[in-house]
Scaffold this motif. Structure first.
Motif, PDB file in Angstrom:
ATOM      1  N   SER A 109      34.421  41.800  27.305  1.00  0.00           N
ATOM      2  CA  SER A 109      35.819  41.377  27.164  1.00  0.00           C
ATOM      3  C   SER A 109      36.719  42.126  28.134  1.00  0.00           C
ATOM      4  CB  SER A 109      36.287  41.597  25.724  1.00  0.00           C
ATOM      5  OG  SER A 109      36.217  42.975  25.372  1.00  0.00           O
ATOM      6  N   ASP A 110      36.449  43.410  28.338  1.00  0.00           N
ATOM      7  CA  ASP A 110      37.254  44.188  29.275  1.00  0.00           C
ATOM      8  C   ASP A 110      37.085  43.691  30.709  1.00  0.00           C
ATOM      9  OD1 ASP A 110      38.880  46.123  30.339  1.00  0.00           O
ATOM     10  OD2 ASP A 110      37.388  47.714  30.260  1.00  0.00           O
ATOM     11  N   GLY A 111      35.837  43.520  31.134  1.00  0.00           N
ATOM     12  CA  GLY A 111      35.605  43.059  32.496  1.00  0.00           C
ATOM     13  C   GLY A 111      36.062  41.635  32.736  1.00  0.00           C
ATOM     14  N   ALA A 112      35.826  40.757  31.761  1.00  0.00           N
ATOM     15  CA  ALA A 112      36.187  39.346  31.947  1.00  0.00           C
ATOM     16  C   ALA A 112      37.696  39.156  32.028  1.00  0.00           C
ATOM     17  CB  ALA A 112      35.604  38.515  30.807  1.00  0.00           C
ATOM     18  N   THR A 113      38.451  39.824  31.178  1.00  0.00           N
ATOM     19  CA  THR A 113      39.912  39.664  31.222  1.00  0.00           C
ATOM     20  C   THR A 113      40.506  40.221  32.514  1.00  0.00           C
ATOM     21  OG1 THR A 113      40.078  41.717  29.937  1.00  0.00           O
ATOM     22  CG2 THR A 113      40.195  39.628  28.718  1.00  0.00           C
ATOM     23  N   ASP A 114      39.936  41.308  33.021  1.00  0.00           N
ATOM     24  CA  ASP A 114      40.439  41.867  34.285  1.00  0.00           C
ATOM     25  C   ASP A 114      40.177  40.914  35.449  1.00  0.00           C
ATOM     26  OD1 ASP A 114      41.362  44.089  32.981  1.00  0.00           O
ATOM     27  OD2 ASP A 114      39.637  45.351  33.472  1.00  0.00           O
ATOM     28  N   LEU A 115      38.984  40.357  35.508  1.00  0.00           N
ATOM     29  CA  LEU A 115      38.674  39.415  36.589  1.00  0.00           C
ATOM     30  C   LEU A 115      39.493  38.138  36.460  1.00  0.00           C
ATOM     31  CD1 LEU A 115      34.785  39.827  36.814  1.00  0.00           C
ATOM     32  CD2 LEU A 115      36.510  40.687  38.397  1.00  0.00           C
ATOM     33  N   TRP A 116      39.677  37.668  35.246  1.00  0.00           N
ATOM     34  CA  TRP A 116      40.489  36.469  35.024  1.00  0.00           C
ATOM     35  C   TRP A 116      41.936  36.707  35.455  1.00  0.00           C
ATOM     36  CZ3 TRP A 116      41.326  33.955  29.527  1.00  0.00           C
ATOM     37  CH2 TRP A 116      41.917  32.696  29.702  1.00  0.00           C
ATOM     38  N   LEU A 117      42.448  37.884  35.140  1.00  0.00           N
ATOM     39  CA  LEU A 117      43.812  38.218  35.533  1.00  0.00           C
ATOM     40  C   LEU A 117      43.932  38.343  37.053  1.00  0.00           C
ATOM     41  CD1 LEU A 117      46.680  38.957  34.685  1.00  0.00           C
ATOM     42  CD2 LEU A 117      45.914  41.337  34.443  1.00  0.00           C
ATOM     43  N   ALA A 118      42.929  38.931  37.711  1.00  0.00           N
ATOM     44  CA  ALA A 118      42.957  39.036  39.171  1.00  0.00           C
ATOM     45  C   ALA A 118      42.947  37.661  39.816  1.00  0.00           C
ATOM     46  CB  ALA A 118      41.768  39.868  39.653  1.00  0.00           C
ATOM     47  N   ALA A 119      42.145  36.757  39.288  1.00  0.00           N
ATOM     48  CA  ALA A 119      42.126  35.393  39.820  1.00  0.00           C
ATOM     49  C   ALA A 119      43.470  34.694  39.604  1.00  0.00           C
ATOM     50  CB  ALA A 119      40.996  34.600  39.163  1.00  0.00           C
ATOM     51  N   SER A 120      44.103  34.950  38.461  1.00  0.00           N
ATOM     52  CA  SER A 120      45.416  34.350  38.200  1.00  0.00           C
ATOM     53  C   SER A 120      46.460  34.864  39.184  1.00  0.00           C
ATOM     54  CB  SER A 120      45.830  34.660  36.759  1.00  0.00           C
ATOM     55  OG  SER A 120      47.136  34.189  36.492  1.00  0.00           O
ATOM     56  N   TYR A 121      46.443  36.152  39.476  1.00  0.00           N
ATOM     57  CA  TYR A 121      47.371  36.699  40.469  1.00  0.00           C
ATOM     58  C   TYR A 121      47.144  36.074  41.843  1.00  0.00           C
ATOM     59  CZ  TYR A 121      48.961  40.395  37.286  1.00  0.00           C
ATOM     60  OH  TYR A 121      49.528  41.085  36.242  1.00  0.00           O
ATOM     61  N   TYR A 122      45.903  35.860  42.207  1.00  0.00           N
ATOM     62  CA  TYR A 122      45.598  35.274  43.521  1.00  0.00           C
ATOM     63  C   TYR A 122      46.098  33.835  43.609  1.00  0.00           C
ATOM     64  CZ  TYR A 122      42.926  33.728  47.556  1.00  0.00           C
ATOM     65  OH  TYR A 122      42.566  33.204  48.774  1.00  0.00           O
ATOM     66  N   LEU A 123      45.898  33.070  42.543  1.00  0.00           N
ATOM     67  CA  LEU A 123      46.353  31.675  42.553  1.00  0.00           C
ATOM     68  C   LEU A 123      47.875  31.588  42.551  1.00  0.00           C
ATOM     69  CD1 LEU A 123      43.801  30.117  40.020  1.00  0.00           C
ATOM     70  CD2 LEU A 123      43.784  29.957  42.522  1.00  0.00           C
ATOM     71  N   GLN A 124      48.549  32.578  41.982  1.00  0.00           N
ATOM     72  CA  GLN A 124      50.009  32.583  41.969  1.00  0.00           C
ATOM     73  C   GLN A 124      50.614  33.161  43.246  1.00  0.00           C
ATOM     74  OE1 GLN A 124      51.208  34.697  38.441  1.00  0.00           O
ATOM     75  NE2 GLN A 124      50.089  33.327  37.050  1.00  0.00           N
ATOM     76  N   GLY A 125      49.769  33.606  44.151  1.00  0.00           N
ATOM     77  CA  GLY A 125      50.258  34.166  45.407  1.00  0.00           C
ATOM     78  C   GLY A 125      50.741  35.596  45.316  1.00  0.00           C
ATOM     79  N   GLN A 126      50.447  36.298  44.231  1.00  0.00           N
ATOM     80  CA  GLN A 126      50.849  37.706  44.079  1.00  0.00           C
ATOM     81  C   GLN A 126      49.707  38.589  44.616  1.00  0.00           C
ATOM     82  OE1 GLN A 126      52.311  38.595  40.109  1.00  0.00           O
ATOM     83  NE2 GLN A 126      52.943  36.473  39.790  1.00  0.00           N
ATOM     84  N   HIS A 127      49.660  38.717  45.936  1.00  0.00           N
ATOM     85  CA  HIS A 127      48.515  39.358  46.576  1.00  0.00           C
ATOM     86  C   HIS A 127      48.466  40.859  46.314  1.00  0.00           C
ATOM     87  CE1 HIS A 127      47.532  35.611  48.546  1.00  0.00           C
ATOM     88  NE2 HIS A 127      48.775  35.512  49.024  1.00  0.00           N
ATOM     89  N   CYS A 142      49.471  42.464  43.516  1.00  0.00           N
ATOM     90  CA  CYS A 142      48.925  42.633  42.153  1.00  0.00           C
ATOM     91  C   CYS A 142      47.449  42.267  42.115  1.00  0.00           C
ATOM     92  CB  CYS A 142      49.713  41.768  41.171  1.00  0.00           C
ATOM     93  SG  CYS A 142      51.453  42.223  41.012  1.00  0.00           S
ATOM     94  N   PHE A 143      47.079  41.223  42.874  1.00  0.00           N
ATOM     95  CA  PHE A 143      45.663  40.818  42.926  1.00  0.00           C
ATOM     96  C   PHE A 143      44.803  41.930  43.525  1.00  0.00           C
ATOM     97  CE2 PHE A 143      42.519  39.242  46.018  1.00  0.00           C
ATOM     98  CZ  PHE A 143      41.551  38.787  45.138  1.00  0.00           C
ATOM     99  N   SER A 144      45.268  42.541  44.610  1.00  0.00           N
ATOM    100  CA  SER A 144      44.485  43.578  45.279  1.00  0.00           C
ATOM    101  C   SER A 144      44.319  44.806  44.387  1.00  0.00           C
ATOM    102  CB  SER A 144      45.149  43.968  46.597  1.00  0.00           C
ATOM    103  OG  SER A 144      45.279  42.848  47.447  1.00  0.00           O
ATOM    104  N   LEU A 145      45.396  45.253  43.742  1.00  0.00           N
ATOM    105  CA  LEU A 145      45.302  46.429  42.881  1.00  0.00           C
ATOM    106  C   LEU A 145      44.420  46.177  41.664  1.00  0.00           C
ATOM    107  CD1 LEU A 145      49.006  47.700  42.986  1.00  0.00           C
ATOM    108  CD2 LEU A 145      47.010  48.722  44.102  1.00  0.00           C
TER     109      LEU A 145
END
Length: 543
Positions: free
Chosen positions: A33-51, A53-56
């Protein structure tokens, strides 16, 4: 991880229970759950163009995972490789069974390597080419599988599943194989608990502060995905700390095991204190980014120096100890972590007072930049920080007053070992059969100072060597003894809360597993007593 039972002579020994299996499954659920939510959130930042936040977010996921996988694969390489002749701690065995020959480390190590599928050095009986080919293929498949598992960043998952498998095997097999699988299960549980502790404070802790800072900076109602990520990181931190303490206590026979009620109380204790700490960090960092970095570095330096001056003894080398102290300094940024033997009440009280003052100062600086008359949201956040810290202290008091393994903090303390009779000395008697990984009692403070009880009382002490009376002219039949072999380790036993040397020194671990596997009876571990003289040590640590 399994429940302990009385380790007296003839005792059944520890057994792996169903709740131990459920605990491992819950640990896997927390990990995914910890790893999946972090990766899901990183993908969401990338799709929203928040590079940014995505990188960090992705950096705090991948970098700690790579470090932990490299460490885990390094352990695997050593465990499945043949020893290169490097000298390890001196280990000797003395079989007390009548007429039994002493166990040979070389022979038993070869038998154990054959069992594990690795080639055995030295002259071997002739085997068919087909069987040798099958062994080589099996060994190659193991290496390929482990390489693939660690490349997929699933080394900890493999170790969790392996610990679960070994625990179930110890439950289903016969007595001799049961103790062997149980011992290996404890080793695997210790490995995965150390890896998880390192990963959570390198990944989940900074991830938690980062996502909370972003939520506070944006204001308003939090989004669902960042809220899920922060919650998973928080639960992962609290669960890992409680699981680490439970496995550590279960691995030591001189300490009472931590019950699951106590483990749950520890989870809640760390959950609320870390939540208050992280929220105070996030509030302060949302306004004072540069000063927040300075504060974190300064706090880490002070905590690391505090740990180093305590002279910890966790690792087998000086540089490993320094790295360990630096990691503990990171842990102390967020929560309390006991690293020194003895009563920790004063140190723990001092630490929580410092954390309380820091949380109040950080939250107060943030609140001073808000509009007091119209900003009701700011007052709510201050109340959340205070109430969360208060709840954490409440569950800490519940644990120490009601659920501590040694008994209530304010009431009579039970002896710090697993035996019920307080009048007897802590630890198994010298001639008792114990099940792995039992060890003989630790060195007391008087022995550590080199003074025995007789010397303190002014009574003469017997000499180290005494002349035995001559043998009788006629042979005398000896009484048969039923004890198993004693594995003597020429190292002083480490103080709690450190791991025993046979848990962190992998050379020593391989030797003990080999001796245990080849022994028909349950062996006992005996560490060097610092209070004895050098001549006696040389006598008892020689085969």
């Amino acid at each position: 991880m399994a429940a302990k039972s009385d380790g007296g002579a003839g005792g059944p020994g520890p057994r792996y229970e169903l709740r131990d299996c459920c605990w491992v499954l819950c640990a896997l659920l927390v990990f995914f759950s910890d790893g999946a939510t972090d990766l899901w959130l990183a993908a969401s930042y990338y799709l929203q163009g928040q590079h940014t936040c995505f990188s960090l977010t992705l950096l705090f996921v991948l970098l700690p995972s790579l470090v932990v996988q490299l460490l885990s694969f390094r352990w695997f390489v050593y465990d499945y490789s043949d020893p290169a002749g490097s000298p390890g701690p001196a280990v000797s065995t003395k079989d007390s069974v009548a007429g039994g020959a002493a166990i040979s480390t070389k022979d038993s190590a070869g038998a154990f390597r054959t069992k594990e599928g690795s080639p055995e050095p030295g002259p071997q009986p002739a085997h068919s080419s087909a069987s040798a080919y099958r062994r080589r293929c099996c060994r190659l498949c193991i290496w390929l599988l482990q390489t693939l598992v660690h490349l997929l960043q699933l080394g900890q998952v493999w170790r969790y599943l392996r610990a679960l498998y070994l625990g179930l095997q110890s439950r289903w097999r016969g007595e001799r194989l049961r103790r062997h699988f149980y011992w290996r299960m404890l080793f695997e549980s210790a490995d995965v608990s150390m890896l998880r502790l390192l990963e959570t404070f390198l990944r989940s802790a900074p991830q938690l502060v980062l996502q909370l800072s972003l939520l506070v900076h944006r204001g308003g109602a939090p989004d669902l995905l960042p809220a899920l990520s922060t919650s998973a990181s928080l639960v992962s931190l609290a669960w890992t700390l409680a699981s680490y303490q439970k496995v550590l206590r279960d691995s030591r026979d001189d300490k009472r095991p931590l019950s699951y009620k106590g483990a749950v109380a520890q989870v809640l204790w760390h959950l609320f204190t870390i939540a208050a700490r992280s929220l105070a960090f996030a509030l302060f960092a949302s306004v004072y980014k540069l000063y927040f970095g300075i504060f974190i570095v300064a706090h880490w330096c002070v905590m690391t120096f505090w740990v180093i001056q305590g002279e910890t003894d966790f690792c087998m080398s000086k540089w490993e100890e320094i790295i360990y102290n630096m990691v503990v300094g990171i842990i102390y940024i967020f929560c309390w972590f006991n690293v020194k033997e003895g009563r920790s009440r004063r140190r723990m009280t001092l630490y929580h007072c410092i954390v309380l003052l820091e949380n109040a100062a950080l939250t107060g600086f943030w609140y001073s930049n808000r509009n007091f008359s119209t900003d009701f949201y700011s007052l709510i956040m201050v109340c959340v920080v205070a109430s969360s810290f208060a709840l954490g202290i409440f569950f800490m008091c519940v644990y120490y007053c009601l659920l501590h393994p040694n008994g209530p903090m304010l009431g009579p303390q039970a002896p710090g070992c697993i035996f019920r009779k307080a009048s007897e000395p802590c630890g198994p008697p010298a001639d008792a059969i114990t099940s792995p990984p039992r060890s003989l009692p630790r060195t007391t403070g008087a022995e550590r100072d080199g003074a025995s009880a007789g010397e303190r009382a002014g009574t003469p002490t017997p000499p180290v060597f005494q002349v035995r009376p001559g043998l009788p002219p006629t042979p005398v039949a000896r009484t048969s003894r039923t004890e198993g072999p004693v594995i003597r380790i020429d190292l002083p036993r480490k103080k709690y809360p450190a791991w025993d040397a046979h848990f962190i020194d992998r050379r020593l671990r391989k030797t003990i597993l080999a001796l245990e596997y080849s022994s028909p009876a349950t062996p006992r571990l005996q560490y060097r007593s610092v209070g004895t003289t050098q001549e006696l040590l040389e006598y008892e640590t020689t085969v």
